[in-house]
Design a protein around this motif. Sequence first.
Motif, mmCIF file in Angstrom:
data_model
loop_
_atom_site.group_PDB
_atom_site.id
_atom_site.type_symbol
_atom_site.label_atom_id
_atom_site.label_comp_id
_atom_site.label_asym_id
_atom_site.label_seq_id
_atom_site.Cartn_x
_atom_site.Cartn_y
_atom_site.Cartn_z
ATOM 1 N N UNK A 25 121.774 39.313 -160.337
ATOM 2 C CA UNK A 25 120.385 39.010 -159.983
ATOM 3 C C UNK A 25 119.482 40.231 -160.202
ATOM 4 N N UNK A 26 119.977 41.404 -159.841
ATOM 5 C CA UNK A 26 119.222 42.649 -160.028
ATOM 6 C C UNK A 26 119.002 42.897 -161.521
ATOM 7 N N UNK A 27 120.042 42.634 -162.321
ATOM 8 C CA UNK A 27 119.927 42.809 -163.772
ATOM 9 C C UNK A 27 118.889 41.831 -164.344
ATOM 10 N N UNK A 110 125.830 38.928 -143.033
ATOM 11 C CA UNK A 110 125.393 38.184 -144.215
ATOM 12 C C UNK A 110 124.742 36.849 -143.845
ATOM 13 N N UNK A 111 125.346 36.116 -142.934
ATOM 14 C CA UNK A 111 124.818 34.787 -142.615
ATOM 15 C C UNK A 111 123.490 34.841 -141.865
ATOM 16 N N UNK A 112 123.106 36.013 -141.353
ATOM 17 C CA UNK A 112 121.769 36.152 -140.768
ATOM 18 C C UNK A 112 120.690 36.047 -141.847
ATOM 19 N N UNK A 113 121.084 36.234 -143.097
ATOM 20 C CA UNK A 113 120.151 36.036 -144.211
ATOM 21 C C UNK A 113 119.869 34.542 -144.422
ATOM 22 N N UNK A 114 120.746 33.700 -143.911
ATOM 23 C CA UNK A 114 120.653 32.244 -144.088
ATOM 24 C C UNK A 114 120.641 31.573 -142.712
ATOM 25 N N UNK A 115 119.557 31.751 -141.951
ATOM 26 C CA UNK A 115 119.531 31.263 -140.565
ATOM 27 C C UNK A 115 119.620 29.738 -140.432
ATOM 28 N N UNK A 116 119.328 28.991 -141.484
ATOM 29 C CA UNK A 116 119.374 27.535 -141.399
ATOM 30 C C UNK A 116 120.760 26.954 -141.666
ATOM 31 N N UNK A 117 121.707 27.805 -142.052
ATOM 32 C CA UNK A 117 123.082 27.353 -142.286
ATOM 33 C C UNK A 117 123.813 27.220 -140.944
ATOM 34 N N UNK A 118 124.658 26.231 -140.853
ATOM 35 C CA UNK A 118 125.458 26.049 -139.625
ATOM 36 C C UNK A 118 126.506 27.148 -139.482
ATOM 37 N N UNK A 119 127.121 27.536 -140.593
ATOM 38 C CA UNK A 119 128.122 28.605 -140.555
ATOM 39 C C UNK A 119 127.458 29.922 -140.152
ATOM 40 N N UNK A 120 128.096 30.687 -139.308
ATOM 41 C CA UNK A 120 127.545 31.984 -138.911
ATOM 42 C C UNK A 120 128.358 33.136 -139.489
ATOM 43 N N UNK A 137 127.110 30.126 -150.693
ATOM 44 C CA UNK A 137 126.509 30.936 -149.627
ATOM 45 C C UNK A 137 126.049 32.287 -150.161
ATOM 46 N N UNK A 138 126.914 32.935 -150.939
ATOM 47 C CA UNK A 138 126.604 34.262 -151.491
ATOM 48 C C UNK A 138 125.391 34.186 -152.417
ATOM 49 N N UNK A 139 125.349 33.183 -153.261
ATOM 50 C CA UNK A 139 124.232 33.037 -154.188
ATOM 51 C C UNK A 139 122.911 32.891 -153.434
ATOM 52 N N UNK A 140 122.888 32.034 -152.431
ATOM 53 C CA UNK A 140 121.665 31.829 -151.646
ATOM 54 C C UNK A 140 121.304 33.079 -150.850
ATOM 55 N N UNK A 141 122.286 33.697 -150.217
ATOM 56 C CA UNK A 141 122.024 34.892 -149.421
ATOM 57 C C UNK A 141 121.555 36.073 -150.247
ATOM 58 N N UNK A 142 122.087 36.213 -151.447
ATOM 59 C CA UNK A 142 121.651 37.305 -152.326
ATOM 60 C C UNK A 142 120.206 37.119 -152.764
ATOM 61 N N UNK A 143 119.776 35.870 -152.965
ATOM 62 C CA UNK A 143 118.360 35.621 -153.268
ATOM 63 C C UNK A 143 117.480 36.105 -152.120
ATOM 64 N N UNK A 144 117.867 35.765 -150.898
ATOM 65 C CA UNK A 144 117.101 36.168 -149.721
ATOM 66 C C UNK A 144 117.090 37.687 -149.598
ATOM 67 N N UNK A 145 118.260 38.305 -149.776
ATOM 68 C CA UNK A 145 118.351 39.759 -149.656
ATOM 69 C C UNK A 145 117.506 40.462 -150.710
ATOM 70 N N UNK A 146 117.562 39.990 -151.939
ATOM 71 C CA UNK A 146 116.772 40.623 -152.998
ATOM 72 C C UNK A 146 115.283 40.507 -152.703
ATOM 73 N N UNK A 147 114.854 39.357 -152.230
ATOM 74 C CA UNK A 147 113.442 39.198 -151.846
ATOM 75 C C UNK A 147 113.084 40.148 -150.705
ATOM 76 N N UNK A 148 113.969 40.282 -149.738
ATOM 77 C CA UNK A 148 113.726 41.188 -148.603
ATOM 78 C C UNK A 148 113.602 42.627 -149.083
ATOM 79 N N UNK A 149 114.514 43.040 -149.957
ATOM 80 C CA UNK A 149 114.466 44.409 -150.490
ATOM 81 C C UNK A 149 113.141 44.639 -151.219
#
Length: 156
Positions: A25-27, A110-120, A137-149
């Motif tokens: 994603x960074x690339x 990691x799952x705090x990046x995806x607060x709407x997911x049931x899995x914690x 999960x990783x794909x969605x969370x990395x999108x959130x993390x990259x936006x946060x950064x």
Amino acid sequence: MINVVFVCLGNICRSPMAEAVMRHKVMEKGLVEQIRIDSAGTGNWHVGKPPHEGTRKLLDGYQISYANMTARQFVSADFTEFDYIICMDNSNAENVRSLPGGEEAEIIKFMDLLPNEKLREVPDPYYTGNFEEVYELVNAGCDVLLNRIQEEHPLT
């Protein structure tokens, strides 16, 4: 340079998958010179080994490189080297926090990046065999993390 490390138990399934996905994603965004991605494990069982066959097979299917990735153990020096320490589950976070310097470190689950997911916690496919679930999960969370950064550190 913004430094990110993903942490799981053995550094062969979840954290290297997150490392590879985030690097990809960074690339794609042209931020390779500004964001460095790494991964580590809390245990030392797999140090020096490549990602798990299931992780490699999944990443190959998505044409995401894991070239030159080998497992390493998270160490106290990582607290000063990394701006974002992302742990895949509660046990990983507790193990990291128990290291010298860890009590003051900002550790993100990691799952705090995806607060709407049931899995914690990110399930460990080493035990579940479900690498696709982890990838989603990783794909969605990395999108959130990259936006946060990008919000927290204006990058060009």
